[in-house]
Write a protein that holds these residues in place. Structure first.
Motif, PDB file in Angstrom:
ATOM      1  N   SER A  26      13.225  14.495   8.600  1.00 51.80           N
ATOM      2  CA  SER A  26      14.673  15.274   8.852  1.00 51.80           C
ATOM      3  C   SER A  26      15.805  14.876   7.671  1.00 51.80           C
ATOM      4  O   SER A  26      16.668  15.515   7.495  1.00 51.80           O
ATOM      5  N   GLY A  27      15.443  13.627   7.175  1.00 49.38           N
ATOM      6  CA  GLY A  27      16.672  13.151   6.320  1.00 49.38           C
ATOM      7  C   GLY A  27      16.041  13.524   4.778  1.00 49.38           C
ATOM      8  O   GLY A  27      15.326  14.257   4.385  1.00 49.38           O
ATOM      9  N   SER A  28      16.796  12.704   3.743  1.00 46.31           N
ATOM     10  CA  SER A  28      16.497  12.905   2.493  1.00 46.31           C
ATOM     11  C   SER A  28      15.212  12.203   1.966  1.00 46.31           C
ATOM     12  O   SER A  28      14.984  11.147   2.241  1.00 46.31           O
ATOM     13  N   GLN A  29      14.314  12.703   1.206  1.00 43.88           N
ATOM     14  CA  GLN A  29      13.030  12.152   0.799  1.00 43.88           C
ATOM     15  C   GLN A  29      13.246  11.131  -0.309  1.00 43.88           C
ATOM     16  O   GLN A  29      14.000  11.424  -1.317  1.00 43.88           O
ATOM     17  N   THR A  30      12.879  10.209  -0.341  1.00 44.75           N
ATOM     18  CA  THR A  30      12.754   9.292  -1.580  1.00 44.75           C
ATOM     19  C   THR A  30      11.950   9.705  -2.655  1.00 44.75           C
ATOM     20  O   THR A  30      10.473  10.090  -2.208  1.00 44.75           O
ATOM     21  N   SER A  31      11.782   9.524  -3.821  1.00 43.46           N
ATOM     22  CA  SER A  31      10.824  10.111  -4.683  1.00 43.46           C
ATOM     23  C   SER A  31       9.952   9.034  -5.347  1.00 43.46           C
ATOM     24  O   SER A  31       9.145   9.100  -5.793  1.00 43.46           O
ATOM     25  N   ILE A  32      10.468   7.407  -4.853  1.00 46.05           N
ATOM     26  CA  ILE A  32       9.635   6.530  -5.550  1.00 46.05           C
ATOM     27  C   ILE A  32       8.998   5.917  -4.305  1.00 46.05           C
ATOM     28  O   ILE A  32       9.799   5.576  -3.425  1.00 46.05           O
ATOM     29  N   VAL A  33       7.512   5.477  -4.473  1.00 45.65           N
ATOM     30  CA  VAL A  33       6.963   4.960  -3.475  1.00 45.65           C
ATOM     31  C   VAL A  33       6.347   3.576  -3.909  1.00 45.65           C
ATOM     32  O   VAL A  33       5.755   3.799  -5.231  1.00 45.65           O
ATOM     33  N   GLU A  34       6.558   2.411  -3.538  1.00 42.47           N
ATOM     34  CA  GLU A  34       6.062   1.220  -4.083  1.00 42.47           C
ATOM     35  C   GLU A  34       5.069   0.508  -2.945  1.00 42.47           C
ATOM     36  O   GLU A  34       5.355   0.706  -1.896  1.00 42.47           O
ATOM     37  N   ALA A  35       3.930   0.248  -3.897  1.00 43.95           N
ATOM     38  CA  ALA A  35       3.077  -0.476  -2.968  1.00 43.95           C
ATOM     39  C   ALA A  35       2.485  -1.757  -3.613  1.00 43.95           C
ATOM     40  O   ALA A  35       1.923  -1.564  -4.856  1.00 43.95           O
ATOM     41  N   GLY A  36       2.987  -2.756  -3.549  1.00 41.80           N
ATOM     42  CA  GLY A  36       2.646  -4.111  -4.299  1.00 41.80           C
ATOM     43  C   GLY A  36       2.981  -3.970  -5.875  1.00 41.80           C
ATOM     44  O   GLY A  36       4.123  -3.642  -5.796  1.00 41.80           O
ATOM     45  N   PRO A  37       2.080  -4.096  -6.603  1.00 42.71           N
ATOM     46  CA  PRO A  37       2.424  -3.904  -7.976  1.00 42.71           C
ATOM     47  C   PRO A  37       2.752  -2.357  -8.228  1.00 42.71           C
ATOM     48  O   PRO A  37       2.817  -2.084  -9.385  1.00 42.71           O
ATOM     49  N   LEU A  38       2.345  -1.687  -7.465  1.00 42.40           N
ATOM     50  CA  LEU A  38       2.183  -0.128  -7.852  1.00 42.40           C
ATOM     51  C   LEU A  38       3.475   0.689  -7.514  1.00 42.40           C
ATOM     52  O   LEU A  38       4.432   0.433  -6.650  1.00 42.40           O
ATOM     53  N   LYS A  39       3.952   1.356  -8.500  1.00 37.47           N
ATOM     54  CA  LYS A  39       5.268   2.231  -8.398  1.00 37.47           C
ATOM     55  C   LYS A  39       5.031   3.744  -8.842  1.00 37.47           C
ATOM     56  O   LYS A  39       4.442   4.030  -9.698  1.00 37.47           O
ATOM     57  N   ILE A  40       5.014   4.513  -7.716  1.00 41.72           N
ATOM     58  CA  ILE A  40       4.752   5.904  -7.658  1.00 41.72           C
ATOM     59  C   ILE A  40       5.840   6.820  -7.738  1.00 41.72           C
ATOM     60  O   ILE A  40       6.600   6.788  -6.835  1.00 41.72           O
ATOM     61  N   ASP A  41       6.331   7.313  -8.988  1.00 41.25           N
ATOM     62  CA  ASP A  41       7.527   8.195  -8.977  1.00 41.25           C
ATOM     63  C   ASP A  41       6.927   9.740  -8.704  1.00 41.25           C
ATOM     64  O   ASP A  41       6.118  10.319  -9.612  1.00 41.25           O
ATOM     65  N   LEU A  42       7.142  10.445  -7.346  1.00 40.88           N
ATOM     66  CA  LEU A  42       6.652  11.628  -7.271  1.00 40.88           C
ATOM     67  C   LEU A  42       7.458  12.648  -7.966  1.00 40.88           C
ATOM     68  O   LEU A  42       6.865  13.620  -8.325  1.00 40.88           O
ATOM     69  N   ALA A  43       8.717  12.542  -8.198  1.00 40.03           N
ATOM     70  CA  ALA A  43       9.369  13.535  -9.046  1.00 40.03           C
ATOM     71  C   ALA A  43       9.152  13.540 -10.280  1.00 40.03           C
ATOM     72  O   ALA A  43       8.801  14.635 -10.994  1.00 40.03           O
ATOM     73  N   TRP A  44       8.865  12.308 -11.009  1.00 40.14           N
ATOM     74  CA  TRP A  44       8.605  12.524 -12.608  1.00 40.14           C
ATOM     75  C   TRP A  44       7.105  12.383 -12.754  1.00 40.14           C
ATOM     76  O   TRP A  44       6.649  12.231 -14.032  1.00 40.14           O
ATOM     77  N   HIS A  45       6.240  12.578 -11.985  1.00 37.07           N
ATOM     78  CA  HIS A  45       4.819  12.316 -12.033  1.00 37.07           C
ATOM     79  C   HIS A  45       4.318  11.065 -12.843  1.00 37.07           C
ATOM     80  O   HIS A  45       3.621  11.214 -13.820  1.00 37.07           O
ATOM     81  N   THR A  46       4.809  10.005 -12.580  1.00 29.30           N
ATOM     82  CA  THR A  46       4.472   8.592 -13.338  1.00 29.30           C
ATOM     83  C   THR A  46       3.889   7.730 -12.183  1.00 29.30           C
ATOM     84  O   THR A  46       4.444   7.621 -11.134  1.00 29.30           O
ATOM     85  N   VAL A  47       3.016   7.040 -12.926  1.00 32.00           N
ATOM     86  CA  VAL A  47       2.598   5.913 -11.938  1.00 32.00           C
ATOM     87  C   VAL A  47       2.657   4.591 -12.625  1.00 32.00           C
ATOM     88  O   VAL A  47       1.959   4.668 -13.958  1.00 32.00           O
ATOM     89  N   THR A  48       2.918   3.526 -12.294  1.00 29.06           N
ATOM     90  CA  THR A  48       2.880   2.235 -13.011  1.00 29.06           C
ATOM     91  C   THR A  48       2.536   1.101 -12.015  1.00 29.06           C
ATOM     92  O   THR A  48       2.494   0.992 -11.000  1.00 29.06           O
ATOM     93  N   ARG A  49       1.452   0.152 -12.978  1.00 31.23           N
ATOM     94  CA  ARG A  49       1.115  -0.891 -12.265  1.00 31.23           C
ATOM     95  C   ARG A  49       1.401  -2.159 -12.764  1.00 31.23           C
ATOM     96  O   ARG A  49       1.247  -2.223 -14.083  1.00 31.23           O
ATOM     97  N   ASP A  50       2.151  -3.038 -12.180  1.00 32.10           N
ATOM     98  CA  ASP A  50       3.038  -4.080 -12.827  1.00 32.10           C
ATOM     99  C   ASP A  50       3.579  -3.588 -14.179  1.00 32.10           C
ATOM    100  O   ASP A  50       3.528  -4.394 -15.092  1.00 32.10           O
ATOM    101  N   ASP A  51       4.471  -2.648 -13.903  1.00 31.54           N
ATOM    102  CA  ASP A  51       5.316  -1.884 -14.932  1.00 31.54           C
ATOM    103  C   ASP A  51       4.556  -1.507 -16.150  1.00 31.54           C
ATOM    104  O   ASP A  51       5.225  -1.070 -17.062  1.00 31.54           O
ATOM    105  N   GLU A  52       3.427  -1.363 -15.986  1.00 28.52           N
ATOM    106  CA  GLU A  52       2.607  -0.681 -17.256  1.00 28.52           C
ATOM    107  C   GLU A  52       1.981   0.683 -16.769  1.00 28.52           C
ATOM    108  O   GLU A  52       1.495   0.740 -15.559  1.00 28.52           O
ATOM    109  N   GLU A  53       2.253   1.396 -17.518  1.00 28.42           N
ATOM    110  CA  GLU A  53       1.926   2.907 -17.221  1.00 28.42           C
ATOM    111  C   GLU A  53       0.346   3.217 -16.729  1.00 28.42           C
ATOM    112  O   GLU A  53      -0.330   2.792 -17.612  1.00 28.42           O
ATOM    113  N   VAL A  54       0.095   4.013 -15.756  1.00 31.04           N
ATOM    114  CA  VAL A  54      -1.510   4.044 -15.354  1.00 31.04           C
ATOM    115  C   VAL A  54      -1.699   5.500 -15.658  1.00 31.04           C
ATOM    116  O   VAL A  54      -0.939   6.697 -15.147  1.00 31.04           O
ATOM    117  N   LYS A  55      -2.585   5.815 -16.829  1.00 33.09           N
ATOM    118  CA  LYS A  55      -2.958   7.110 -17.125  1.00 33.09           C
ATOM    119  C   LYS A  55      -3.899   7.898 -15.853  1.00 33.09           C
ATOM    120  O   LYS A  55      -4.965   7.120 -15.497  1.00 33.09           O
TER     121      LYS A  55
END
Lengths: 231, 486
Positions: free
Chosen positions: A126-155
């Motif tokens: 019902s509210g606004s969607q956040t585009s970044i999901v964080e899980a431990g060392p993982l950071k998933i940017d749903l808007a920019w289609h990027t994934v990083t693990r410990d700040d390093e990009e995962v291909k």
């Protein structure tokens, strides 16, 4: 003080109702109980609960049917309770619109976690969607289609990303094999669990510290997968 | 020697007549040199021969013919049937009597021998039938054997054996021929003591069915009836035995289960009441211990009940695996993380090759197999020892999994039986559990089309099982490779 979330519990076993009422009331929820399917549907229509906990084994009607009837008019989260070895029923209930499931007997922490996830998920819808999901060392940017693990990009390949994105945007919730396959590969491939197994394995290898003991992409035996994000 | 048709019979009469004519011709040529009584003696030769060759009828006919020709050609006055000399009359009468008696004697001996041969053949056929039937326990097999034997003997155009209303219980020979559009020539019930069990129908227009054959088929039918009754009695007896066995098993279950259920219940009850009594301090470590005990024992109870349910499902044949493509290491991984607390006491080594193909299995059920094998290993192998889980492809069509431990070896004679329900090698007092874990593994693995067995290693013991690598005969679909994007 805001009004406490209202939980409707539909279960035919008085001991379970008693225990859940005690525990959930203690946890500051407003609790209504019903011991039959029809009664539960009536109560749901009358009181518009924030969340429904529904036992699949009801005496008067099939729990899956109750799910379907509720979904005709409400989007409120439904958590189904069932016994072990009824994966088929769990999947059927999830496909009919249930949000999550718990296998009896369950620990109360598990139930509370499911309730929290379900409430947050409906708030997100019902509210606004956040585009970044964080899980431990993982950071998933749903808007920019990027994934990083410990700040390093995962291909990731396109399919891997689509799969991860679908899991992450439903963080905390169980997703059935079918629903993932339909979403990521399309309806024609809804039965090809082998695709899913292979891709989940690849994702785990890229994202998890130990792919055989995953912490973020969890297997729900016989049902599907669940992505665990930071709360 | 039974003439098989009318034409054959007619030929034998004609041949008899021809032989007498030939004999007459020969004797006639030598008439001057031969004495009348010698001629009579010589005439007996063809009569005896004919009877021996073609039986009583042609023999008697030839005796009469010989009598007439002898009279006509060799008794004076020649070429009449009149007799003048009293001596000739005596010779003639003696000849007639001797010829007829010889033909009768020889003919009877022939007929007796033919009957004896026929009886011997019937006896052989019956013996063969009863030997064939003796080893059979199934209605269908008995019916088929009976029908085949009968068809071999009677060579009908068609033979049907009807054992009941079910089309599967109708046996037709030859199988591919359609039934003639006329009623069968012979229909015989398969009659047992408690009523008719079925019917044999035989179509054979030519040659017609003799009364002897009818009798033989009747004997066949009663042999069949006996075999069917015996099979049914044996089935009833084995059912009774199974019931008895299941009764015995039920009481074994009850005593074992009540023990196994009471132990955790006792712990739960004791812990809960001690917490309720208020004698345990709110923040004492004892309180936490009691609560953990309740939690653990509740899980244990859940496990016991789950095992019982699984077992009853396997027993009822209701354990239908939902086979989906799975990765074995995923299953093993989830079992190990769920049992992480229990496996802490031992060293665990998991060796699953990265390139192991997908296996078509029911995730939950195979998880159960690993859980049970692992629990078993943890229970019997002493703490600190190594437990290994290994897997590899065997013969290209199966995956072979081994769960080994350094626990005690199992005596060879127990190796098969450890997968039986409620079977245990050690005393029930020394280890907990109701002895269902391994039989559940066996049930699950076999429902998947695999095999499970135990094996003694040079040090320790191993469980092995196999699982097929194809589902409905097909391997998993391959996925196209994809480039990695940013």
């Amino acid at each position: 003080m805001t009004t406490p979330p209202h939980i409707l519990v539909i279960d035919d076993e008085p001991q379970i109702l008693r225990a859940l009422r005690t525990i959930l009331t203690e946890k500051q929820f407003k609790v209504t109980t019903a011991s039959r399917g029809e009664e539960g549907l009536t109560l749901a229509a009358a009181s518009a609960p924030d969340i429904v906990i529904l036992d699949l084994g009801l005496p008067d009607m099939d729990g899956i049917e109750v799910c379907a009837r509720l979904r005709e008019w409400t989007e409120c989260p439904i958590i189904v309770l069932s016994v072990r070895d009824s994966e088929r029923d769990k999947v059927a209930a999830l496909d009919k619109g249930a949000d999550d499931y718990l296998t009896k007997p369950f620990g109360i922490e598990e139930l509370l976690a499911r309730v929290r996830v379900a409430l947050r998920h409906s708030a997100r819808l019902s509210g606004s969607q956040t585009s970044i999901v964080e899980a431990g060392p993982l950071k998933i940017d749903l808007a920019w289609h990027t994934v990083t693990r410990d700040d390093e990009e995962v291909k990731l390949t396109a399919t891997e990303f689509n799969l991860l994105a679908y899991l992450a945007s439903n963080r905390g919730r169980v997703l059935t094999h079918q629903s993932i396959l339909k979403q990521v590969w399309g309806p024609a491939d809804a039965d090809h669990t082998e695709y899913l197994r292979v891709y989940v394995r690849q994702l785990r290898k890229k994202l998890e510290a130990d792919p055989d003991q995953p912490r973020y992409i969890l297997t729900e035996p016989g049902v599907g997968y669940r992505f665990i994000a930071d709360e | 020697m039974r003439p098989s048709s009318i034409s054959a019979r007619l030929i034998s009469y004609l041949l008899a007549a021809a032989l007498i004519a030939a004999a007459t011709a020969v004797l006639f040529v030598m008439r001057q040199a031969l004495d009348t009584s010698l001629v009579a003696l010589l005439y007996l030769l063809p009569v005896g021969l004919i009877t021996a060759l073609w039986g009583l009828g042609p023999g008697a006919t030839s005796a009469l013919l010989a009598f007439l020709t002898f009279n006509y050609f060799f008794i004076q006055p020649y070429y009449t049937f009149a007799v003048h000399q009293p001596l000739d009359l005596v010779i003639l009468m003696v000849f007639l009597i001797v010829a007829v008696v010889i033909s009768q004697l020889v003919g009877r001996a022939q007929a007796g021998m033919a009957a004896a041969t026929a009886r011997e053949r019937e006896a052989t056929q019956l013996y063969e039938l009863s030997t064939e039937l003796a080893g059979l326990h199934d209605d269908q097999d008995i019916g088929r054997t009976l029908a085949e034997e009968a068809q071999t003997v009677f060579q009908g155009e068609r033979l049907e054996l009807d054992l009941g209303p079910d089309p599967a219980q109708l046996i037709c020979l030859p199988a591919d021929a359609s039934p003639p559009e006329r009623p069968p020539e012979l229909t015989l019930p398969i009659q047992a003591a408690r009523g008719a069990l079925g019917e044999i129908r035989l179509w054979r227009a030519a040659p017609g069915i003799s009364s002897g054959e009818k009798r033989l088929l009747q004997t066949f039918a009663s042999q069949g009836a006996l075999a069917l009754e015996r099979a049914r009695l044996a089935q009833a007896e084995s059912r009774a035995k199974i019931l008895e066995e299941s009764d015995r098993l039920k009481s074994a279950i009850l005593s074992s289960v009540s023990h196994e259920l009471r132990t955790p219940l006792a712990t739960i009850k004791a812990s809960a009441t001690s917490l309720l009594s208020g004698e345990v301090d709110w923040d004492s470590p004892a309180r936490n211990e009691l609560l953990t005990a309740i939690d653990d024992e509740a899980d244990h109870l859940n496990l016991v009940v789950g095992n019982l349910l699984d077992m009853s499902r396997i027993e009822a044949g209701a354990l239908k695996p939902r086979r989906e493509w799975n990765i074995l290491s995923e299953i093993v991984g989830s079992v190990v993380s769920r049992m992480s607390r229990q496996v802490e006491t031992h060293r665990l080594e998991i060796d699953l090759p990265e390139d192991l193909p997908l296996v078509p299995v029911d995730y939950v059920q195979i998880e159960q197999v690993f859980t049970n094998l692992l629990s078993n290993s943890l229970k019997y192998a002493s703490g600190g020892t190594l437990i290994r889980i290994r897997a590899g492809v065997r013969d290209g069509s199966m995956v072979h999994v081994q769960v080994s431990n350094q626990g005690p070896r199992v005596p060879e004679e127990h190796l098969e039986r450890i997968f039986d329900k409620f079977y245990r090698v050690t005393d029930a007092d020394r280890v907990t559990g109701i002895g269902l874990g391994l039989s559940i593994c066996k049930g699950i693995v076999e429902a998947h089309g695999g095999r499970i067995w135990g094996e003694n290693l040079s040090e320790g013991f191993a469980f092995n099982f196999t699982l097929p690598l194809t589902r409905d005969g097909t391997p998993p679909r391959r996925l196209p490779a994809e480039p990695e994007d940013a």
